[in-house]
Design an enzyme around this catalytic site. Sequence first.
Site, PDB file in Angstrom:
ATOM      1  N   ARG A 207       3.866  -5.033  -2.194  1.00  0.00           N
ATOM      2  CA  ARG A 207       2.502  -4.522  -2.119  1.00  0.00           C
ATOM      3  C   ARG A 207       2.049  -4.579  -3.569  1.00  0.00           C
ATOM      4  O   ARG A 207       2.763  -4.121  -4.463  1.00  0.00           O
ATOM      5  CB  ARG A 207       2.514  -3.094  -1.590  1.00  0.00           C
ATOM      6  CG  ARG A 207       1.145  -2.395  -1.595  1.00  0.00           C
ATOM      7  CD  ARG A 207       0.910  -1.618  -2.857  1.00  0.00           C
ATOM      8  NE  ARG A 207      -0.319  -0.809  -2.801  1.00  0.00           N
ATOM      9  CZ  ARG A 207      -0.799  -0.118  -3.812  1.00  0.00           C
ATOM     10  NH1 ARG A 207      -0.172  -0.125  -4.986  1.00  0.00           N
ATOM     11  NH2 ARG A 207      -1.892   0.594  -3.690  1.00  0.00           N
ATOM     12  N   ASP A 209      -0.312  -3.583  -6.545  1.00  0.00           N
ATOM     13  CA  ASP A 209      -1.221  -2.554  -7.024  1.00  0.00           C
ATOM     14  C   ASP A 209      -2.399  -3.154  -7.783  1.00  0.00           C
ATOM     15  O   ASP A 209      -2.223  -4.034  -8.627  1.00  0.00           O
ATOM     16  CB  ASP A 209      -0.412  -1.655  -7.972  1.00  0.00           C
ATOM     17  CG  ASP A 209      -1.183  -0.437  -8.413  1.00  0.00           C
ATOM     18  OD1 ASP A 209      -1.445   0.430  -7.571  1.00  0.00           O
ATOM     19  OD2 ASP A 209      -1.523  -0.350  -9.618  1.00  0.00           O
ATOM     20  N   GLU A 248      -3.604  -4.711  -2.812  1.00  0.00           N
ATOM     21  CA  GLU A 248      -4.548  -3.604  -2.873  1.00  0.00           C
ATOM     22  C   GLU A 248      -5.815  -4.209  -3.480  1.00  0.00           C
ATOM     23  O   GLU A 248      -5.933  -4.328  -4.700  1.00  0.00           O
ATOM     24  CB  GLU A 248      -4.028  -2.455  -3.749  1.00  0.00           C
ATOM     25  CG  GLU A 248      -4.972  -1.256  -3.654  1.00  0.00           C
ATOM     26  CD  GLU A 248      -4.850  -0.242  -4.775  1.00  0.00           C
ATOM     27  OE1 GLU A 248      -5.264   0.894  -4.568  1.00  0.00           O
ATOM     28  OE2 GLU A 248      -4.375  -0.591  -5.875  1.00  0.00           O
TER      29      GLU A 248
HETATM   30  C1  GLC Z   1      -3.498   2.191  -7.155  1.00  0.00           C
HETATM   31  C2  GLC Z   1      -2.469   3.139  -6.603  1.00  0.00           C
HETATM   32  C3  GLC Z   1      -2.715   4.499  -7.183  1.00  0.00           C
HETATM   33  C4  GLC Z   1      -2.543   4.407  -8.686  1.00  0.00           C
HETATM   34  C5  GLC Z   1      -3.453   3.348  -9.287  1.00  0.00           C
HETATM   35  C6  GLC Z   1      -3.044   2.986 -10.692  1.00  0.00           C
HETATM   36  O1  GLC Z   1      -4.783   2.501  -6.729  1.00  0.00           O
HETATM   37  O2  GLC Z   1      -2.485   3.117  -5.196  1.00  0.00           O
HETATM   38  O3  GLC Z   1      -1.855   5.460  -6.633  1.00  0.00           O
HETATM   39  O4  GLC Z   1      -2.823   5.651  -9.277  1.00  0.00           O
HETATM   40  O5  GLC Z   1      -3.431   2.147  -8.552  1.00  0.00           O
HETATM   41  O6  GLC Z   1      -1.871   2.250 -10.703  1.00  0.00           O
END
Ligand code: GLC
Length: 499
Positions: A207, A209, A248
Site C-alpha cells: 500500500r 502512502d 493512497e
Molecule cells: C497518509 C497516512 C497517514 C499519515 C500520512 C503521512 O495519509 O495514511 O496516516 O499520517 O500519510 O505519512
Amino acid sequence: MNRPAWLRDAVFYEIYPSSFADSNGDGIGDINGIRQKLPYVKDLGCNALWLNPCFDSPFKDGGYDVRDYKLAAPRYGTNEDLYALFKEAHALGIRVLLDLVPGHTSEEHPWFIESGKPEKNEYSDRYVWTDFWIKGTPGHPYIAGETPRNGAYMLNFFKCQPALNYGWAKVTEDWQTPVTGKAARATRNAMADVMRFWLAHGCDGFRVDMANSLVKGDDDDKSYTCALWKGLLNEMRAEFPEAAFVAEWGWPEQALCLADFDMDFYLDHWDNGYHKLVRSDDAYLKGNDPAAFVKDYLKRYEASKEDGYISFITGNHDTPRISWYLTDDQLKLAYALLLTLPGVPFLYYGDEIGMRYLDYLPTKEGGYTRTGSRTPMQWAPEKNLGFSDADPGRLYLPVDPAPDAPTAAAQESDPGSLLNTVKAVLALRHRCPDLQADGSFQVLHAQAGDPLLIFRRGALTVALNPSNKPVKADVPGTPLFQIGSCEKGSLGPNSFIVS
Ligand code: GLC
Ligand code: CA
C-alpha cells in the site's frame, strides 16, 4: 485486465499493528499477535492483509515516519517474525501487503542526518533543500534552523517528515533538481531497493502512502509523478509478477490509468462519491438517494475499469470509524454494498464488529483526531477485551470502556450479528465471480429523491433500500441472499437483496 489474477477475488483486511493483538503482554500489539490471529482473518473471509507501517520509527506519526525501511520496529518484533508471518499467511491463502512510505522519512533517518550536514555527501540531495538557511520553498511548508546545513528543508507532512527528493517538474530555482536528474534517480532507486528487499522476503506488495506526492513543483496534473510510478512499478513487476500495489491517491483516472497502480482507494475526500455514500449528512447509506454517489463513482469507474480497481474501504486509520456515522442496521447494508461493488474492497480491523470511534481520546503518536479509530481490537468480553495481558494502564491505547462494547467472540455466537453478516456477504462474494472485482457493473435504478438503488453485477441483480420506509421495487429472479424483508414488488426498510 492485466492485473495479478489473485486480486479478482481478494478482500483485504487492514491491520494497525499497535492495536490488533499483543502476544507478549507489553501492552502493544505485535507481529506475533497478528500471526496468532490469522485463522480469524481467514474465517472472516478476508484473504489479504494490509499492515500499517511496521518499521523502525520514532512513531511521531504512527510509524509513517520511517527511520529504517528494512527493519521491523522492535516493539512489533523482528524481521524474522515478519518473514514467518508471510509464510504462515500464505499457507492459509492470505497475501500480505506492507505499507511503503516513499514521500518522506523520519527526521531521524540516517539519510536525513547525512543530508543535513554542511559538507557535500552522497545524501545531500536526497531531500528537498533550499540554498540558504532562512529561505523556504514557495508554496510548501519548510523548516529552518534544525541542522548545520545552510539551507531549509521541505516537509511532506508533519515537521518530523522531511520530503524526499524526486526532483521538480519545472526547475525555477538553482537549488531545485530536475526529475530526470541524478538525485531524483538515486531516491527512486533507493525506494526500488526497499521494495525489492521486502518482496524478495515474501511480502506480496505494498500500500503506497501519499503516492501522488513525489514530484514537486509544477506537477498539477501529476504527469511526472505518474510516469515515475509507472516505471518503478513495472520494474518491480518484471521481477515479482504476482506483486500488487494499491495507491493512497484517491484519483483512479491518474493512479490506475497513468501511474499504473493495480488499485486506488476511494478515499473520503472533499465532496466525492465515497463521502456522499457514507459520511456526508445527506449520505446515501443514511437513507438518502444515491444520485450523488452514483454520479461521481460511475464517472471514475468508467474511466478506469480497463486499467485497475477502485478500492472501497469501510474506513481506515485516518478517519472516524464508519460506526460513527451509521446505525447498526445501516452498517449491515453498508458492508453488503461495499463488498458487492466492483473492485477490491478493504475492511478496517474492528469494523466487522462495529467498533466505535472514541472521539474523546487525547492524541497518541501523532494520531490527533485519528486516535479514536486506532484503539485495541475487541476480541472477547475479558481482561482488556482479549487484546493484551498487560495492566490496563500500560495499553497502547485504552480499550473501549463501554459496557456494551462489541466483541468478536460475542458476535460469533449471534447469528444476526454484524460479524456474521459480514461473513455471509463475503462467503457469497467468494462463491459468485460476478460479485468479485472484475464482474461487470451497470446501474439499473438510481434517482434523485428515491433511496432505492438497483445495479447489475454480471448475471446478478443487487438492490438495496437504506431508508426506514419500504420502497416499491421490482427485483427480477430468485433471491440468493437477503438482509431485511424483501417481498415481491417491494423492499422493506434497511433491506438488501441479491438475486
Ligand atoms: C497518509 C497516512 C497517514 C499519515 C500520512 C503521512 O495519509 O495514511 O496516516 O499520517 O500519510 O505519512
Ligand atoms: Ca506486544
